[in-house]
Design a protein around this motif. Structure first.
Motif, mmCIF file in Angstrom:
data_model
loop_
_atom_site.group_PDB
_atom_site.id
_atom_site.type_symbol
_atom_site.label_atom_id
_atom_site.label_comp_id
_atom_site.label_asym_id
_atom_site.label_seq_id
_atom_site.Cartn_x
_atom_site.Cartn_y
_atom_site.Cartn_z
ATOM 1 N N ALA A 171 0.564 3.813 -2.851
ATOM 2 C CA ALA A 171 0.085 5.166 -2.589
ATOM 3 C C ALA A 171 0.955 6.185 -3.314
ATOM 4 C CB ALA A 171 0.078 5.448 -1.083
ATOM 5 N N ASP A 172 2.253 5.873 -3.451
ATOM 6 C CA ASP A 172 3.147 6.797 -4.162
ATOM 7 C C ASP A 172 2.850 6.828 -5.659
ATOM 8 O OD1 ASP A 172 4.299 7.088 -1.749
ATOM 9 O OD2 ASP A 172 6.072 5.881 -2.173
ATOM 10 N N ILE A 218 0.831 -1.201 0.000
ATOM 11 C CA ILE A 218 0.000 0.000 0.000
ATOM 12 C C ILE A 218 0.860 1.244 0.000
ATOM 13 C CG2 ILE A 218 -1.666 1.338 1.349
ATOM 14 C CD1 ILE A 218 -2.772 -1.322 2.359
ATOM 15 N N LYS A 219 1.942 1.194 0.768
ATOM 16 C CA LYS A 219 2.839 2.351 0.806
ATOM 17 C C LYS A 219 3.393 2.616 -0.600
ATOM 18 C CE LYS A 219 6.982 4.449 1.776
ATOM 19 N NZ LYS A 219 6.971 5.200 0.576
ATOM 20 N N ASP A 220 3.888 1.554 -1.258
ATOM 21 C CA ASP A 220 4.409 1.731 -2.613
ATOM 22 C C ASP A 220 3.307 2.175 -3.558
ATOM 23 O OD1 ASP A 220 6.778 0.899 -1.637
ATOM 24 O OD2 ASP A 220 6.785 -1.067 -2.591
#
Lengths: 540, 321, 332
Positions: free
Chosen positions: B279-280, B275-277
């Motif tokens: 979201a970017d 999700i972090k990747d």
């Protein structure tokens, strides 16, 4: 259940508190979207440590300090060449060991004091003083006696090679010729500082003095420090006392401390920034396809590479290192992952005018397999698991994952990734606690010497365990070479030795990738991503 | 000291009059809660898929296809591919394994510490109880997130070493990054047990005072028998409910750590790191966010709904709110 | 009550001591120091640097002298905000008020930890406050609506909305809000902390999480109260539903919300680093995370201490409010 009191007071109290806090923010400078004063809004990466040229070590600091101070020489309008700074002219002795700089007589500090050669002498003495603990003192070590002074072996500064025959003449006596001296002088470690101001806030050799706060600051550059909002921005405004060759056209610059590249990109898109430091990997394609794209891809004098720990089996075997180097499809990494036109590196030293590589790698899987088998590991059998160390960052992770896969499928080498946080990673690298470590080097000055200097035996930045006496001997002759072609020929040979021995695995040559608003005029950038701020302008 | 804050239970007197076989009643009540039932089925299906399906996909979470790059969902790649051409479906399923594992195991760690601590405090009572609960009160006042970050920074290196050591064994070879996961368990578990301890203690205190326990004691039954036959079954309800509600909290915490680069290591990925990747890159490759993010949110939602349902069914008040 | 507050404050001292000690030694055990740099630093320079900051002394000595610097030497809380600085922000002068010296920062040589914290605390507190306001306003409204229309579409819609806050990580919600409101609609700046409007998106992002919890608590509390006798009486008297809710039910129904304020405040204050990074807010959370990565020993310890102190203090305030609201509770 009965409650006698209203809950209402709570939100009311909160509102009251908010109201009390609000005046604090109201006074903060509002971001001015309308044209008016020409303020360049520059995304500047992390918060600067300090603005004392003798204390800081970073690139973000360099951007700001080069607006606030000026050295003997500075960048020209194209940013590639050299223009007079505080020195209006200079000459070199025939043996290239003595440099004489004639200072501009009308040079002034921002408080009106005149700037003389004595100021330079006292500044050089300050950065070299052992008790200051300046990490970049070594940049002045070309000068006779400078290194000994830093190490405390000489205590009388008059015995060093720095001298000032009169107020407007400065003489440097060097230990050996330094062909790139003018480039080196553009680094902030050579900048003058105003000692009377520093001494107002404590001894000159004490770290952490308050002279760099806006109210106290005195500099000599095209701009002076105006405000410093920590973790937000530093603003500088045109200096009224600056008498350089050109008068700054901008009214000021706001250096934004933006430590998230995604936030920075959104700020650019929202019109809050004119220039960014970088572009998130995933956004490059989207920008590239735009008409009149703000995307800038500029050459950058640096190499992205992996260090081998040559003291650890099996990486002490040059054949294994070579096999690993040949099994990488750099083209695929550059094209599919980095996507910004980076150049695959088939040798170590990046391209530079006059320098050509003596030998290049020819990646070929069959040859790689043959070498690995010759080293006793046919198809990777018997080879222990190899660990790639990288610091925590998306871009490094992705490249490492790709290489892991290439080594696994191409050579049958079992690879693990180890991601360490920055300081731990540096620690592991300095203490050779790794197999293969991701690394990069950006030139300190635009000359191949800054790259080839790394691999000298026992050098502080070597970090591979590589030691080759023949290499060291050849490198020692470089600065004494009779002329430029001869010097470049030596670098050519040095680079070839690295390509043969491969203490490091070159991957690609950097590119600076950033966003630039079309409003910015006269923008230029040299291969070290530096420029003279006085030339820039903004369209309304 | 003031009565317990929200997260601790004030077990209602009604709980004391619960019938003797509460399990059946609760089950019936739970079955009537459609949302909870659907959530439960979803979670079971999800766990099954994440655990069983990945080996049969024919694609690992790390298999790259650089020339393919990032592609949107298609028949070959249901969830699309990322920039390295890795099949996002495989990555999401493998990531689900890790996220669910972190959620469950860290919650179990919290559960075991909390239950033991709370049970001892409640059963022994007296001075020891006062002391133990004082410690919990004090720990409550600490900045948790801050501590988890500190612990993760602190544990990172030892865990890297543990990882390297574990992987020397052949059967663990493919479990790259296992050390980091163990670190996550420890860090999260170490801070999530406090509420559990309070709940269990409160419950034990209530049960202890009940007449039949007093009767059992006067009859001379052993401590072990009292604890296992009478106290544990009564404490079980709140513990189950609270554990169900802890799992999503832990999974959320794990995703924050991923945001800070303190999550699991590449090429492994948890939903948090995905999700972090994603979201970017949400504007360019939205599918990289939508699939892991959607599953993550749905799972959290299901866990919360199931937790609520269990709370109603088991008649546990204020287990979470 | 005064005795209760004093007792709580006294109890805090050993806790803070344990925190200081743990952080002090843990940090120094982690590999990499404040002066570990990418380019090699010569041995002489490193020794001079360490000597300057006293890092060359034995660890025990360093610890004791750090403790001595930390120990409060005077009690003048009124001076905490007396010396507001030029930027007009709230100053938080621990040195002037209590003689607490948190030491020099290793990373930022021209600033002390006291100054850094004083500079960063206002933004974090302000963000927390706005977030709490958003959480309360949104959470209570949704909760009351859901309770009034139990098991209808309104209830489900409100509950679903509340669930979004619990299930979507802030680092997804934040950029989403920026894309929509800042880049698409152009209502706000994408990030920064300069003008009043810059507070809206961060506060909304952070507040949404807690709004979700508060909505659930309110709904539960309201449902319970709405079944009470006095509400039935009020209904029987023909009071309008709105009047019943606002005049009678809300007071009791919000009690669980008040109890939740303690944990919520702790979470908002110490959990703001994600928001501070996304929106580039000059707050304490970002400073803390960076300082941990920079190995800025004194800054890490100082921030942790401050967080602990702050949360203890705010919890105390919440406890006092709680007793004030609910007379059945007593100070013990």
């Amino acid at each position: 259940m009965r409650a006698r009191l209203l809950v209402a007071p709570i939100p009311a109290l909160l509102l009251l508190g908010a109201a009390l806090l609000a005046p604090g923010c109201a006074k903060a400078p509002a971001l001015d979207a309308t044209p008016g004063p020409k303020i360049l809004r520059f995304g500047n990466g992390t918060e600067p440590q300090d603005l004392d040229p003798h204390i800081v070590t970073g690139v973000t600091e360099h951007h700001i300090i080069s607006a606030l101070f000026e050295g003997l020489v500075t960048y020209d309008a194209s940013s590639e060449g050299t223009a007079p700074g505080v020195a209006e002219r200079w000459e070199t002795s025939p043996d290239k060991l003595t440099w004489t700089f004639h200072l501009r007589p009308d040079a002034r500090w921002s408080n009106g004091d005149s700037l003389t050669a004595r100021d330079f002498l006292r500044s050089f003495q300050r950065i070299l003083t052992p008790s200051l603990g300046s990490e970049y003192a070594y940049k002045l070590h070309h000068v006779v006696g400078a290194e000994e002074f830093t190490k405390g072996k000489i205590t009388d500064f008059a015995q060093t090679g720095f001298s000032a025959p009169d107020d407007h003449t400065l003489v440097l006596r060097l230990k050996h010729p330094v062909p790139y001296l003018l480039e080196a002088l553009k680094h902030y470690s050579w900048f003058p500082v105003h000692l009377p101001t520093i001494e107002k806030f404590g001894p000159a050799d004490r770290r952490g003095s308050r002279w760099t706060l806006p109210a106290n600051f005195v500099g000599n550059g095209p701009f002076v420090l105006k405000t410093w909002l920590s973790n937000q921005m530093i603003t500088v405004e045109r200096s009224p006392t600056y008498r350089g060759a050109v008068t700054p056209r901008l009214d000021g610059i706001a250096f934004y401390a933006v430590d998230s590249e995604d936030a920075e990109e959104r700020m650019f898109r929202g019109g809050q920034l004119h220039v960014t430091q970088t572009v998130p990997l995933g956004r490059i394609d989207a920008y590239r396809s735009q008409p009149a794209s703000p995307l800038v891809i500029a050459p950058y004098y640096g190499t992205y590479f992996y260090r081998f720990n040559t003291t650890r089996p099996p990486l002490d075997d040059a054949r294994v290192r070579r096999a690993l180097a040949l099994a990488i499809d750099r083209e695929a990494i550059v094209k599919n992952i980095l996507r910004a036109g980076q150049e695959p590196a088939l040798h170590f030293t990046p391209p530079y005018a006059g320098f050509t590589p003596g030998e290049v790698l020819r990646p070929e899987l069959a040859e790689a397999r043959r070498l690995l088998a010759a080293a006793g590991y046919p198809e990777g059998r018997g080879l222990r698991r190899i660990e790639i160390l990288h610091n925590t960052m998306e871009a490094h992770k992705v490249v490492a994952e790709a290489i892991q896969q290439m080594w696994k499928t191409g050579l049958g080498v079992d690879v693990a990734l180890r991601n360490e946080e920055w300081k731990v990673y540096l620690d592991s690298q300095h203490s050779l606690a790794f197999d293969v470590a991701r690394s990069g080097w950006i030139g300190d000055y635009p000359d191949p010497h800054t790259f080839l200097d790394l691999w000298v035996s026992g050098g502080g930045n070597n970090n591979t365990g590589y030691a080759n006496p023949a290499y060291d001997r050849l490198l020692a002759t470089a600065l004494n070479a009779p002329d430029e072609p001869a010097r470049m020929a030596i670098y050519r040979e040095l680079d070839a030795i690295i390509t043969r021995d491969l203490p490091v695995l070159p991957l690609y040559f950097y590119k600076r990738v950033y966003l630039l608003s079309p409003k910015v005029r006269n923008w230029s950038s040299n291969i070290l991503d530096n420029r003279g701020w006085q030339y820039l302008d903004l369209a309304n | 000291m003031i009565a317990a804050p929200a997260t601790a239970p004030s077990v209602p007197p009604a709980a004391a009059e619960r019938p003797h076989s509460p399990g059946r009643d609760a089950w019936l009540r739970l079955r009537r809660n459609r949302l909870a039932v659907v959530s439960g089925i979803f979670l079971l299906a999800l766990a099954f898929t994440c655990i069983v399906v990945p080996p049969f996909l024919g694609q690992g979470y790390a298999d790259q296809n650089l020339s393919l790059g990032a592609t949107s969902p298609s028949a070959a790649h249901w969830f699309g591919t990322d920039e390295l051409g890795r099949d996002q479906f495989a990555r999401v399923l493998y990531g689900g394994r890790i996220s669910l594992m972190v959620g469950f195991v860290a919650s179990l760690v919290a559960l075991s510490i909390g239950v033991t601590y709370g049970a001892v405090a409640g059963y022994v009572g007296g001075k020891l109880d006062a002391l133990l609960m004082r410690v919990v009160d004090i720990l409550y006042a600490l900045p948790f997130t801050i501590f988890v970050i500190l612990i993760m920074v602190f544990l990172k290196e030892p865990m890297n070493d543990l990882d390297a050591w574990l992987r020397r064994f052949d059967f663990l070879k493919n479990l790259q990054g296992i050390g980091k996961i163990v670190g996550l368990f420890a860090a999260i578990g170490a801070v999530e047990w406090l509420t559990m301890a309070r709940i269990v203690r409160g419950q034990v205190l209530t049960v202890k005072k009940m007449e039949y326990i007093e009767a059992a004691r006067t009859l001379g039954y052993s401590h072990a028998r009292i604890i296992f036959r009478h106290i544990i079954p009564n404490v079980l309800g709140p513990v189950i409910v609270f554990t169900t509600l802890t799992i999503p909290a832990v999974m959320m915490l794990e995703s924050f750590l991923s945001f800070l680069g303190l999550g699991v290591d590449a090429p492994l990925s948890s939903w948090g790191t995905l999700i972090k990747d994603g979201a970017d890159k949400m504007e360019d490759f939205p599918w990289l966010l939508i699939f892991p993010g959607g599953l993550f949110a749905t799972t959290l939602l299901a866990l919360n709904l199931l937790g609520d349902g269990l709370r109603d069914a088991l008649d546990v008040r204020a287990a979470k709110d | 009550m005064l005795r209760f507050i004093l007792k709580r404050l006294l109890e805090t001292i050993p806790v803070l001591l344990v925190i200081v000690t743990a952080t002090f030694f843990m940090l120094r055990l982690v590999p990499g120091g404040p002066f570990t740099a990418e380019k090699a630093v010569s041995k002489e320079i490193m020794q001079n640097l360490e000597a300057h900051y006293g890092l060359d002394k034995p660890l025990g000595r360093q610890y004791l002298s750090y403790l001595a610097d930390l120990a409060p030497k005077r009690f003048a809380p009124w001076r905490l905000f007396a010396d507001a600085d030029r930027n007009g922000t709230l100053d938080f002068d621990l040195q002037a008020a209590f003689g607490i010296n948190l030491g020099p920062s290793f990373k930022y040589p021209n600033r002390t930890v006291n100054e850094i914290i004083a500079g960063k605390l206002p933004a974090s507190l302000e963000l927390g406050l706005w977030a709490l306001l958003v959480a309360l306003a949104l959470g209570i409204t949704l909760g009351v609506l859901a309770a009034m229309r139990k098991n209808t579409g309104v209830d489900y819609a409100a509950s679903t909305l509340a669930m979004v806050g619990i299930c979507v990580p802030t680092f997804v919600m934040g950029p989403l809000l920026v894309l929509l409101f800042a880049l698409h609609l152009r209502w706000f700046n994408a990030s920064g902390w300069y003008i009043a409007a810059d507070r809206v998106l961060p506060a909304a992002t952070l507040g949404l999480v807690y709004a979700a919890y508060i909505a659930r608590l309110t709904r539960g509390g309201m449902l319970e109260v709405l079944n009470q006798d006095y509400i039935r009486t009020a209904r029987a008297k023909g009071a309008s539903e709105l009047r019943i809710v606002l005049r009678h039910a809300l007071r009791g129904g919000l009690l669980p919300v008040v109890t939740f304020l303690g944990p919520a405040i702790a979470g908002i204050i110490s959990g703001s680093f994600v928001i501070e990074t996304i929106f580039q807010i000059p707050g304490l959370g970002r400073e803390f995370v960076n300082s941990a990565f920079n190995r800025d020993y004194t800054l890490v310890s100082g921030t942790v201490l401050l967080y602990a102190g702050l949360i203890v203090g705010l919890n105390l305030v919440v406890d006092v409010i709680q007793v004030w609201l609910n007379p059945r509770l007593k100070f013990e």
